[in-house]
Structure formats: C-alpha cells, structure tokens
Write a protein that holds these residues in place. Structure first.
Motif, short mmCIF file in Angstrom:
data_model
loop_
_atom_site.label_atom_id
_atom_site.label_comp_id
_atom_site.label_asym_id
_atom_site.label_seq_id
_atom_site.Cartn_x
_atom_site.Cartn_y
_atom_site.Cartn_z
N HIS A 69 26.49 53.89 49.20
CA HIS A 69 27.67 53.24 48.59
C HIS A 69 27.77 51.73 48.81
O HIS A 69 28.58 51.08 48.11
CB HIS A 69 28.94 53.91 49.12
CG HIS A 69 29.03 55.36 48.84
ND1 HIS A 69 29.17 55.87 47.57
CD2 HIS A 69 28.97 56.44 49.67
CE1 HIS A 69 29.23 57.19 47.61
NE2 HIS A 69 29.11 57.56 48.88
N LEU A 72 32.64 47.69 36.68
CA LEU A 72 34.04 47.78 37.11
C LEU A 72 34.96 47.07 36.13
O LEU A 72 36.12 47.49 35.93
CB LEU A 72 34.20 47.16 38.50
CG LEU A 72 33.63 47.91 39.70
CD1 LEU A 72 34.01 47.19 40.99
CD2 LEU A 72 34.11 49.36 39.74
N ARG A 89 39.89 48.91 42.45
CA ARG A 89 38.90 48.21 41.62
C ARG A 89 38.85 46.74 41.95
O ARG A 89 37.79 46.11 41.93
CB ARG A 89 39.25 48.38 40.13
CG ARG A 89 38.16 47.85 39.20
CD ARG A 89 38.68 47.46 37.83
NE ARG A 89 39.48 46.22 37.84
CZ ARG A 89 39.66 45.44 36.79
NH1 ARG A 89 39.12 45.76 35.60
NH2 ARG A 89 40.41 44.34 36.87
N ASP A 128 35.18 55.16 47.99
CA ASP A 128 36.57 54.70 47.99
C ASP A 128 36.84 53.64 49.05
O ASP A 128 38.00 53.29 49.30
CB ASP A 128 37.52 55.88 48.19
CG ASP A 128 37.31 56.59 49.53
OD1 ASP A 128 36.26 56.34 50.18
OD2 ASP A 128 38.18 57.37 49.93
N MET A 147 36.57 49.76 45.81
CA MET A 147 35.48 50.32 45.01
C MET A 147 34.19 49.51 45.17
O MET A 147 33.16 49.88 44.62
CB MET A 147 35.88 50.39 43.53
CG MET A 147 37.00 51.39 43.28
SD MET A 147 37.52 51.48 41.54
CE MET A 147 36.10 52.30 40.82
#
Length: 402
Positions: A126, A146, A155, A234, A247
C-alpha cells in the motif's frame, strides 16, 4: 591483452568515478588498448534522485552514452548479481535476459543505496515512495487516479512516513502538487509521521525552527514519537494507536546500502556500508575500491564520515575513479578528503534553508534559499556536457593536484 577496470553502478559516484578513472588514463597517456573502463548499470542514465519529490519525475534522468563515449568508457546494460572477490569476476544479468561473466583487474563498487523497507504489515502492498523514477511515476499515476474519485477527506490526505530529509522535502512539496492534481480549491491534508520526537532529528538545532515555520505556513501536521506498525489502503496506524486516514501513504523511512556490499566485505556498518581505507580501498581486497552510498568513508580530519548524499557521492566518485585507475597503472593514490559540507533543504512554497558546516550555520532562507536549491538541483548535480575536455576535467578530485 588489455587490463580491465569495472565500475558497478551508474549513480553519482559511478558516473564521476568513470570520469575520474578516464582522466587518470588520459593524463598518463594510457590508451583503451591497454586499459578498458567499463560501467555496468541497468540503464544508461543517471537518475537525478534528489529531484524525485518534484513534479514530472519521468524527466529526472540524464543520458550517459554520449558522455561515456566522449571519454572512452564502455557501458554494459545489466544488473550485477554476484561478485567474486577471489576470482575477480562479476556475474551480470544483461538487459536481454542473458548472463555474462566479466573479469576485472580493479573494481570500483558504486552500487548505491535503496529505500529501507522494513517488514511493516501492508507497507509493500500500500505504500508509495520516491526512491526511483519508476516509484515516483507510480505515485503520480496514483494521484491521477484519485483525481477522478469523489472528493473526501481520505482522498485529499497524504501520510508521509519519515521525518528526515526526504520526508520533509516530499511533505512540503505536496500542498502545491495536490492543488495541481485535485484543483486549486482542494482542502488537502499532509501529515508527517515519525518515530523520533523531532522533525529532522539529524539536522540539528539550527535549521529546525525554519522547518517548523515552513510546516506551519503550509499547514503540514505531524504525528511524532511513535513508529508506524501497519499500512493499509485506508491509511497508517502507529504504535501508540493513532490512525491517520489517508488514501495515499508515502514511505520515506531511511536508506540502506546495496546488498552487493555483503558479497565483498564482512566489515559493514549498520547501514550496510563497507569500511574503507583513506584511499577508499577495501583492506581485505586491495584490488577493490568503494565509493558513494556503499562506502563508510571518513571525509575530514575532524572525524566526520560521508553521508548518503549526492554531495558526498560525486566527490567520492572522483577520488574512487582516480584511485582505481592510478593503482592499476602504478601511480600513487589519493586520500579521500571533503572538508566542506553544506545542506540545502527544500521547503516547498515556503522556500528553502541553506546551511554550511557540520554544525549547519544558516546562510540562506526563504526565497534566497530556494534560488540556491534550484541551482543545485538543475545545474550542480548534473553530469558535464559530452565534451571530452570538460568531462575529463569534471573527474578531477581536487584541482590542486593538477
């Protein structure tokens, strides 16, 4: 039959090392039929790594073939997989998938460093980085994706893990870049997370107030004193239980020397760097010289050691290149010395802070500091033009030796 100098890695130390070696042979009147210099790297380019926090990272590479051709240095496109100090050979995985065994009479190891990626759950899956051009380009592609999503706090939030030099420069550049991606009116949030209690723990007390001022000016938040224990789609969670919802997670958690160092030496420091003699030689293998991020080298008479920085890598490369060629043809080697040390830290739209000396005496700040940083980033750290005379001059480790 010609003798061979092999240089592993086309980073700052490798490129200036090639120039330094070519300069010695040129001055001694040694032709390529007698000694060949070969630089080995996955791509014939110098990645301008200090600029990868900026926009358009795909432009941050300088082509090397014209420069190497100008000074008579060969190039092998491939990755070194194995080094045999006993046999004086390298095993290279070529770009076309073939394997090749190269023999050397002298070796200059300049294989550089990479981002330290500890086994934190979720980090590999991630987290993004700006360690290499491909990494920075992937981050840009992520922001582009995004930008197509509905606006939300997650975001618009970026968590930067690491409060050192890279983390600071990435974080302070982000407010401007997020406006470019998400629109001028975006309500963005940048959070710097670090295990240390202070931002820029290695910078010392002098630059730190300016970093704090820049963070306040740009609205950058900090979560300090607790290491990150997990990274997810997250956001991140720290050991203290803090969860930063984001994000985008950018990992800037320090550097480690190339793993090739463990193949040539058992005397490594905690960063994986090879302990070297004053002339950048490996004591246990005198035909091997080491420069740049893979070398633990004393830089002055006051006990300071070179850092993992292009500033030190360029000069170490000049000395390493000089010494590897001089040693081969029977000339005296030079002790590596680099007493002048400066730091220029980019702080985004706030400006930059430039200091000199290991105690970091502040010389320029704000807009004046930014001008100095731009000169460094766009001129001083680029290779010379592919002109033989200019290129050979750039390999000189110390003008007074001429």
């Amino acid at each position: 039959m010609s003798q061979n100098i092999l240089i592993v890695g086309a980073g700052f130390a490798g490129v200036w090392g090639a120039l330094g070696a070519a300069r010695v042979l040129d001055k001694a009147g040694v032709g390529s039929g007698d000694v060949e210099i070969t630089l080995i790297s996955p791509k014939p380019e110098l990645q301008i790594r200090p600029r990868l926090y900026e926009s358009e990272p795909q432009r941050m590479a300088a082509p090397l073939l014209p420069l190497l051709d100008a000074v008579g240095v060969n190039f092998v496109e491939g990755s070194v997989e194995e080094i045999s100090v006993r046999e004086k050979t390298l095993s290279v995985a070529l770009a076309d998938g073939q394997k090749r065994l190269l023999a050397y009479d002298r070796l200059l190891l300049t294989s550089g460093s990479s981002l330290s990626r500890p086994p934190v759950p979720g980090l590999a899956e991630h987290a993004f980085s700006v360690d290499r051009i491909d990494d920075a380009v992937a981050l840009d592609a992520h922001f582009a994706a995004l930008a197509k999503l509905p606006e939300s706090p997650a975001r618009n939030t970026v968590a930067v893990v690491g409060c050192g030099f890279t983390g600071i420069e990435v974080a302070t550049e982000l407010p401007k870049r997020l406006r470019e991606w998400f629109g001028a009116d975006v309500a963005s949030r940048v959070v710097v997370i670090g295990a240390q209690d202070d931002i820029g723990p290695d910078l010392g007390p002098n630059p730190r107030p300016y970093v704090s001022e820049a963070f306040d000016s740009l609205g950058i938040e900090t979560v300090l004193g607790s290491r990150v224990v997990s990274v997810g789609a997250d956001g991140v969670r720290t050991e203290s239980g803090t969860h930063v919802e984001a994000m985008t997670v950018i990992w800037a958690g320090g550097m480690r020397a190339s793993s090739l160092t463990a193949q040539v030496s058992s005397h490594l420091d905690p960063l994986g760097r090879v302990e070297v003699t004053p002339d950048l030689r490996m004591a246990e293998a005198p035909h091997v010289f080491v420069a740049g991020d893979v070398a633990r080298a004393r830089s002055d008479d006051d006990g300071h050691y070179a850092l993992m920085s292009c500033q030190h890598a360029i000069v170490m490369g000049q000395f390493g290149g000089h010494n590897v060629a001089a040693d081969l043809i029977g000339l005296a080697t030079l002790e590596y010395r680099q007493p002048f040390y400066a730091t220029c830290l980019d702080l985004g739209e706030w400006g930059a802070v430039y200091s000199e000396g290991w105690d970091r005496q502040i010389k320029l700040t704000h807009a004046e500091g930014k001008v100095r940083k731009q000169v460094i980033n766009t001129q001083w750290i680029y290779p010379p033009a592919p002109n033989r005379a200019e290129a050979l001059a750039a390999g000189n480790p110390q003008a007074s030796f001429d």
